[in-house]
Design a protein around this motif. Sequence first.
Motif: not given
Length: 114
Positions: A29-36, A39-47, A98-107
């Motif tokens: 989540d977030g408006a900027t690449v930095t924010e997204q 948040d993405c890396l935090s989700r990765i850590e949790t998983l 997948a959505r216009e607002a997304l700027k980064v996805e990490i696998i």
Amino acid sequence: MIERIDTGQRMSKIVKHNGVVYLCGQVGDGATVTEQTTDCLSRIETLLEKAGSSPDCILQAIIWLADMADFGEMNAVWDAWVPAGAAPARACGETRLAREALKVEIIITAASAG
């Protein structure tokens, strides 16, 4: 044996097989690449924790950016997050997400910590 965690109709968030952890693509989540990216890396850590792994055990990362112009901004967050001496094999490319607002996805693919 294949273990699936947080499995839905379409996908599992985590799949474990022979000591390897596979995460589904993560966005943030977030408006900027930095924010997204943060948040993405935090989700990765949790998983990873849920799967019995950690950022130190990441084997490979595949990063998709909506715009390669954001490469430097994403890397600033990534470089501060990756544990020293534990940088995984990595690829990064540009694609429509997948959505216009997304700027980064990490696998992520990682080894089990145990």
